[in-house]
Every structure is written in structure tokens, then in C-alpha cells.
Design a protein around this motif. Structure first.
Motif, PDB file in Angstrom:
ATOM      1  N   GLN A 283     -57.631-132.581   3.219  1.00 28.31           N
ATOM      2  CA  GLN A 283     -58.284-133.890   3.218  1.00 28.31           C
ATOM      3  C   GLN A 283     -58.298-134.435   1.800  1.00 28.31           C
ATOM      4  N   GLY A 284     -58.226-135.759   1.656  1.00 29.67           N
ATOM      5  CA  GLY A 284     -58.321-136.351   0.332  1.00 29.67           C
ATOM      6  C   GLY A 284     -59.701-136.128  -0.260  1.00 29.67           C
TER       7      GLY A 284
ATOM      8  N   ARG B 127     -50.486-137.067  -3.499  1.00 31.80           N
ATOM      9  CA  ARG B 127     -51.086-138.275  -4.086  1.00 31.80           C
ATOM     10  C   ARG B 127     -51.624-138.032  -5.493  1.00 31.80           C
TER      11      ARG B 127
ATOM     12  N   GLN C 147     -60.957-144.908  -4.883  1.00 32.33           N
ATOM     13  CA  GLN C 147     -60.050-143.760  -4.909  1.00 32.33           C
ATOM     14  C   GLN C 147     -60.145-142.876  -3.668  1.00 32.33           C
ATOM     15  N   THR C 148     -61.364-142.762  -3.121  1.00 29.45           N
ATOM     16  CA  THR C 148     -61.572-141.837  -2.011  1.00 29.45           C
ATOM     17  C   THR C 148     -62.060-142.519  -0.735  1.00 29.45           C
ATOM     18  N   GLY C 149     -62.408-143.793  -0.813  1.00 32.04           N
ATOM     19  CA  GLY C 149     -62.976-144.479   0.354  1.00 32.04           C
ATOM     20  C   GLY C 149     -64.419-144.079   0.619  1.00 32.04           C
TER      21      GLY C 149
ATOM     22  N   ASP D 185     -57.867-145.213   7.498  1.00 35.77           N
ATOM     23  CA  ASP D 185     -57.491-143.811   7.746  1.00 35.77           C
ATOM     24  C   ASP D 185     -58.686-142.963   8.192  1.00 35.77           C
ATOM     25  N   LEU D 186     -59.841-143.256   7.585  1.00 36.01           N
ATOM     26  CA  LEU D 186     -61.029-142.435   7.833  1.00 36.01           C
ATOM     27  C   LEU D 186     -61.794-142.869   9.079  1.00 36.01           C
TER      28      LEU D 186
ATOM     29  N   THR E 238     -67.937-140.156   3.095  1.00 37.61           N
ATOM     30  CA  THR E 238     -66.539-140.561   3.204  1.00 37.61           C
ATOM     31  C   THR E 238     -66.128-140.563   4.674  1.00 37.61           C
TER      32      THR E 238
ATOM     33  N   GLN F 194     -57.488-149.363   2.919  1.00 37.99           N
ATOM     34  CA  GLN F 194     -56.545-148.374   3.454  1.00 37.99           C
ATOM     35  C   GLN F 194     -57.262-147.071   3.821  1.00 37.99           C
ATOM     36  N   HIS F 195     -58.080-146.596   2.872  1.00 36.16           N
ATOM     37  CA  HIS F 195     -58.832-145.360   3.140  1.00 36.16           C
ATOM     38  C   HIS F 195     -59.760-145.541   4.333  1.00 36.16           C
ATOM     39  N   SER F 196     -60.433-146.694   4.397  1.00 37.52           N
ATOM     40  CA  SER F 196     -61.378-146.919   5.493  1.00 37.52           C
ATOM     41  C   SER F 196     -60.666-146.838   6.824  1.00 37.52           C
TER      42      SER F 196
END
Lengths: 229, 464
Positions: free
Chosen positions: B263-264, B42, A140-142, A63-64, A199, A59-61
Motif C-alpha cells: 500500500q502507498g 513511485r 502525497q498520500t491522499g 484509488d482509495l 487514508t 487521484q489518490h481519493s
């Protein structure tokens, strides 16, 4: 008296008066934090087990704008790299002498700028991609955790326009506290001079807060993730 | 020369009327708020995270001497050279000395507000060095020869068209309205500078005492290139930036990303602990870290406001401040703008000249609410007002309160003033808005409410 002593002297004199603890002026939520709670209980949630970690990392990947490709085993890296090479028309690559890297880049049959023994920055700058290993991935952060030891130095993963990371499924950690524990456990005897959480591809929003990829670092970040745990 | 207070008033009232500026800032910060709240949501417990961050910084700042000694000795153990600078002047001298000793000509620089604080670029350029800012926003404002507009988004006040015109004029490029093309122009220009630079200069977000590392948070990769390519690397860092342990970053990095830019996690969070180590393929041969006091120890000596040294320069308080959003970053005339700038500038540059900033606030407390390290910002603004009044009360206020006391202590005179006031107010429209208006300061932007026809005392008496 040296500057160092003067500054330390001023600091010690200042600290002779005790400052109030944080939150003395208004309702602090200290109570709610609970006994034995730790940073893991406040940071964004990561699910239990590998499949949930992988789902979050995917999911993170997305989005990023990280290109994450899951392949069955490390033996499939070679074919996957060839596919990317053909799609992008790579003519030269940068790499380091990691076991995974060495066994995976042969199929491309391209000239390689090896960074291990030192290299010319001009030469690495002309490479189409930098291929590295990593220390860990963080669900957690990708993020990809790299160091100057695991990823061929400081520049290989940032100077070429495309950074490709080769990773194994057992390297996918849940969260940041796990990642910092790993750094300490692996390196505390002698820390590398460079450690970084990468990231997504390089980005900027400095012009009208509009997202542009590839500001100074790589425009593309690809992660090849092998196997299941 | 104009005082800083007069300059602030003039600049603030001019920019507040600038429609384009208003729209640009509202749009940029509106977008920021949406993404920030999404990411903030989050967190499983944002307020507990803020408490923990505040506690950690309290521990760091209240044992600052021990942490700095540990930080320096760890770094030195890996071959870095640590310098201690009491003032901005000393820091500039140290850095210029390193450059001269290495015979350097060109310096590539990544973003550092601390270097803005000590006016490093001007000093180095005067000494004959070429200094190039590599962060895109900083590169743009450097070309415009102006200071950064915001501590995190330096070029937030400019449109893409202004930037395109700037690039066309200064770099000879073709005009474009695409932010992507503009970014690529800067990338091309700066790539060449990286390869040729003799020295890479960086700031730092955190100094890790336990392991002797600096931590740099960035999105573009310009700091990573600055730390990778040149043979010499120099980092300037304020002494208050320490964190006790490496794992403290597990909390601080995502919080900084969240409040700083919505940003996260920021694209690159990198830790540097020395020059190139044995067995490493690249990195600088020499690494210098300059620790800067520059009156931070004086702020430390004020226990009431010591927590303003907890600041991690995320810019969150600027983004939510109704004053900042109206007057913009340049009106402050300070390196650090917005609420935290208004709190610390009187300490760093002198209360007498900068006390007016304590009034650049509606005391709404939005800054305190967003602060990830729970600095009591709006109370500190009040304390600065109090300190300013105690150290040199305004003549006008003194006279006004004396006169008020004189009247209120004499019932007959007070009764007369009430009647006279009502009569005088009838004639106010004759002078309203002119120079003769005795309450012009008020009526320029506000209405003066009419004095009540009946005082409370009269009303009470009539009820009996």
C-alpha cells in the motif's frame, strides 16, 4: 535495583562495544543520495503548485475509494451535507463544536450527538455519520490529518459508519514532511493525546487478500473541500 | 518431547505436500508482489530511502538508553505510566496487575506480535480475564486456537470457506462464501465487545523518543477503537521499536506500508501520547505503556547482529522467502517466522534449540534485498551457523571430516576408495529408497550423481 535500572544497565553494557554502520557489508547507495538530499527527494513525487497537488489528491481519493467533493466555498458545505443526508437517509449525526462544523450542519435539521463535553459511546455508535474538521490534507498520500483537538476526540471519526471531513483548500499540503512540520509547529507546546493520518475508508484484506471496506471503522469517507487557492 | 528441530522438519515436509496450502500462499503472495512493486516504483529513490531508514534505526538502536529515557519521561509528563519489564513473565505480571487493580473483566485487544511473544492471552485467560482479539485475522486465528500464520497477515493460510465454517461453528452464523459478509459478521460481534470492554490493549509499530508517542499502523480501525473507547489503555512495546524524531515517521510509515502490504500508505497511522488530556472529549482515563526487554539487550550485545534490532516487523522478508513460501508460517514453531525469525529466535530463545532455523534458508539473499532497514539477514543466518558450529559441533560432522582427512592423507588408500566407490555405486539401486540406503537422506529427494569414470588426475595424465 528497579527493572528500569537493570534494563538500562544491560543496554549500556551492550552498547560499550560499537556496532558497524549500516551498509558496511555491501555496496550502499549512500553516494547516490547526494549532498543535502532529504526525505522529500526519495518519497513519491508531488507536483508544484495547488492544481497539481489537487490532481494528485483526487487521484489518490479515487484509488482509495474516498468520496472527494470539491465545492466553491465553505458556504456550500451546508447544501452538500443535505444532499448526502437525503441520499443516505441519515437520522442522527455525531459532531463537534468546530466553527466549520457548527455553521454547516444546521440545514440537515437532525438530532446531534455532540462529543465535546463527553458523550455515551452507545449513543455515538448509533449515529449515521460523524462530521469533523481536520488539521490538513496530504496530497502525497491522499490522507486527512486529524487530532483529538481538531476532530472532536478519538471516536467521532471512527465509530459511526460514515466519516465526513470538512476542509479548506489552504489546508491541502504537498507531502508528509510538510505534514509533520505542521504538527510540530501547531502542537509542540502541548501535543494532543491522539494524532492520526486517515487514508481512505476502513479496510481489510485478511480473508484471501480480498479488499473489503468498513472492517471496523467507517465504510465511507467523504471529504468536502472548499475553495481554490 | 520432540525437539524443535525435529518438529520443524516434520511439519515442513508435511505442509510442503499440501496442494491447497501451496496454492493459497502463492496466490496471496503473488498478488502482494504485484501491488508492492507498483507502489515501490513511485518512490523517487527507494534505495536511498532504505539507506536513510537504516541509518536512522542505527542511530536509534545504538543510543537506545538515551532514547528510552526520553520516550518515558515525555509520556510520563502527559500523565501516562511507563513500566519496564525485563522478561516476558514480568510483563505478564505487570499487565495482569493493572487489570486486577482496575477490577477489569474483559479486554479488547488490537494486533500485537509482542504479546504473542510473551504468550499474554493464555496467561490472562488463565487468570480469569476475557481477552478478545479485534483485528480480523487475529480474531479468526484466536477462534481456531492457533498462533498467527504470518506477522502481518495472520489468517493468510485459510480459505473463505474454512473461515465461514469456523464462524458457523463458533458464532452460530449462516454459512457464506462472501469475504464481505464474513467481515461484517466479525464487525457486528466485535462492536458489542468494544462498548463493554474495560481495558483496551494494543501493540505499537514505533516509539517516538522526542515526543513520547507510540505509533500504530493499521487498516481496519480496530486499534483506533481500542484506544478510544475503554477507560484504561495498555500498550506493550519492545524496547527496540524507538525512533529518535517525530518526522522520522515521514519516511518509515510509507516504507512500512509499501513493503508490509503493498500500500502507498496504510489506512490509519495513529500516534498516542498519553491518556485523555484536559479539554479532550474522550480517550482513556489511564494509559500504561509496558517496555519489554525479553533478551533484546542480549541481541544488542552482539555488535555483529545488532542491526537485527532495526526490524520494523513489516513481514517483507517472509513474503519473498522461498523457504517461507514452501513451509508456511506455522512450521517454524516461533512467534517471528521467516528470515528475520530465523535470525532472532536463536538469540531470544537459545541457539542450542533453534540453530536449525539458520539452515531454513537457501541463502539467496532475497530477504536482505527487500529489507527496508537493510538488515543483513542472510549473512546473519550464516553467522548463526558459524556460532552453532563453534559452540557445539555435530558429532556426525566431526567423524565424517576425521575420516575424510584420514583417507585424503593416504594416496594409496584414496586410490582404493575411488575404485571401491565406483563398484559400490553399481549396487546402490538395490538398496536405494530402502532403510539400508547409506545415503538415504540425500536420495530421498534427490538423485545421486554417478562417480566420474575418470578422475581429473587420470584425465590430466592421459593428456600428457
Amino acid at each position: 535495583m528497579t527493572s528500569r535500572e537493570k534494563i538500562l544497565g544491560r543496554i549500556r553494557e551492550a552498547l560499550s562495544i560499537v556496532a558497524p554502520r549500516p551498509g558496511h557489508n555491501e555496496g550502499s547507495s549512500k553516494v547516490k543520495r547526494g549532498e543535502g538530499a532529504s526525505v522529500r527527494d526519495w518519497l513519491p513525487r508531488v507536483g508544484e503548485g495547488y492544481s497539481e497537488r489537487l490532481a494528485l489528491f483526487q487521484q489518490h481519493s479515487s484509488d482509495l475509494k474516498t468520496d472527494l467533493r470539491v465545492v466553491p466555498s465553505v458556504g456550500d458545505f451546508e447544501a452538500e451535507l443535505r444532499r448526502i443526508q437525503e441520499a443516505e437517509g441519515w437520522k442522527k449525526i455525531g459532531a463537534h463544536g468546530g466553527t466549520l462544523v457548527k455553521r454547516s450542519i444546521g440545514g440537515m435539521n437532525l438530532p446531534v450527538c455532540w462529543t465535546d463535553g463527553g458523550y455515551a459511546a452507545e449513543e455515538l455508535e448509533k449515529c449515521d455519520a460523524g462530521i469533523t474538521e481536520c488539521d490538513a490534507l496530504v496530497a502525497q498520500t491522499g490522507s486527512v490529518l486529524i487530532t483529538s483537538r481538531s476532530a472532536g476526540g478519538r471516536a467521532l471519526s471512527v465509530l459511526p459508519p460514515h466519516h465526513v471531513v470538512l476542509a479548506r483548500a489552504d489546508q491541502l499540503l504537498a507531502d508528509l514532511p510538510d505534514a509533520f512540520a505542521l504538527i510540530k509547529q501547531r502542537y509542540s507546546a502541548a501535543y494532543p493525546s491522539f494524532i492520526s493520518f486517515v487514508t481512505g475508508p476502513s479496510r481489510t484484506g485478511d480473508i484471501e487478500r480480498i479488499l473489503v471496506l468498513g472492517a471496523h471503522g467507517p465504510k465511507k469517507l467523504t471529504i468536502l473541500l472548499a475553495g481554490e487557492v | 518431547m520432540k525437539t524443535a528441530a525435529r518438529q520443524f522438519k516434520e511439519d515442513a515436509s508435511a505442509i510442503t505436500k499440501d496442494q491447497q496450502h501451496r496454492q493459497l500462499i502463492q496466490t496471496a503472495l503473488g498478488k502482494y508482489e504485484v501491488v508492492r512493486d507498483r507502489v515501490l516504483g513511485r518512490f523517487q529513490n527507494w534505495n536511498a530511502a532504505r539507506d536513510a531508514a537504516a541509518e536512522t534505526k542505527w542511530e536509534a538502536v545504538n543510543h537506545l538508553d538515551e532514547h528510552l529515557i526520553r520516550f518515558a519521561s515525555q509520556l510520563e509528563g502527559r500523565g501516562a505510566k511507563v513500566h519496564w519489564a525485563g522478561t516476558g513473565g514480568e510483563a505478564r505480571e505487570i499487565i495482569a496487575g493493572i487489570l486486577r487493580e482496575k477490577g477489569a473483566k474483559s479486554i479488547i485487544k488490537s494486533k500485537s506480535m509482542t504479546s504473542e511473544e510473551i504468550h499474554l492471552n493464555a496467561a490472562l485467560e488463565e487468570a480469569g480475564f476475557e481477552v478478545v482479539e479485534s483485528d480480523l485475522g487475529e480474531f479468526i486465528v484466536q477462534l481456531r486456537k492457533e498462533p498467527p500464520y504470518h506477522i502481518v497477515f495472520p489468517a493468510m493460510h485459510l480459505t473463505r470457506h474454512q473461515i465461514s465454517e469456523l464462524f458457523t461453528r463458533e458464532l452460530g452464523t449462516t454459512p457464506t462464501s462472501s469475504p464481505e459478509e464474513l467481515t461484517m459478521i466479525a464487525r457486528r460481534v466485535l462492536r458489542d465487545k468494544y462498548i463493554r470492554a474495560d481495558v483496551g490493549f494494543t501493540g505499537a509499530n514505533f516509539a517516538i523518543a522526542e515526543t513520547g508517542m507510540i505509533s500504530i499502523t493499521e487498516n481496519e480501525g480496530n486499534a483506533r477503537l481500542t484506544a478510544a473507547l475503554p477507560k484504561v489503555m495498555v500498550t506493550l512495546i519492545g524496547i527496540e521499536k524507538v525512533l529518535p524524531r517525530l518526522e522520522d515517521l515521514a519516511l518509515f510509515l510509507p516504507m512500512l506500508a509499501t513493503v508490509g502490504a503493498g500500500q502507498g500508505f496504510t489506512c490509519y497511522n495513529s500516534f498516542y501520547g498519553g491518556p485523555r488530556q484536559p479539554g479532550e472529549p474522550d480517550g482513556p482515563e489511564e494509559y500504561h505503556v509496558v517496555l519489554l526487554d525479553n533478551r533484546r539487550s542480549e541481541l544488542l550485545a552482539d555488535p555483529e547482529q545488532r542491526d537485527s534490532l532495526h526490524c520494523i516487523r513489516c513481514g517483507g522478508c517472509l513474503n519473498v522467502c522461498p523457504i517461507y513460501r514452501n513451509v508456511g508460517g506455522h512450521s517454524y514453531g516461533t512467534t517471528y517466522s521467516g528470515p528475520v525469525g530465523s535470525v532472532i529466535t536463536p538469540h531470544l530463545r537459545g541457539l542450542k534449540d533453534w540453530k536449525h532455523l539458520s539452515h531454513a534458508s537457501s541463502l539467496c539473499g532475497a530477504c536482505t534485498d527487500i529489507c527496508p532497514v537493510r538488515i543483513d539477514l542472510h549473512h546473519h543466518l550464516l553467522q548463526n551457523r558459524r556460532n552453532a558450529a563453534a559452540s557445539g559441533p555435530s558429532m556426525l560432522e566431526k567423524v565424517a571430516f576425521k575420516a575424510f582427512a584420514f583417507v585424503i592423507n593416504r594416496p594409496a588408500l584414496y586410490a582404493f576408495v575411488k575404485i571401491a566407490g565406483r563398484i559400490a555405486q553399481r549396487f546402490h539401486p538395490l538398496v536405494k529408497g530402502t532403510r539400508l540406503d547409506p545415503v538415504g537422506v540425500w536420495t530421498r529427494t534427490r538423485d545421486l550423481p554417478p562417480i566420474a569414470k575418470q578422475t581429473f588426475k587420470e584425465y590430466w595424465r592421459s593428456r600428457q
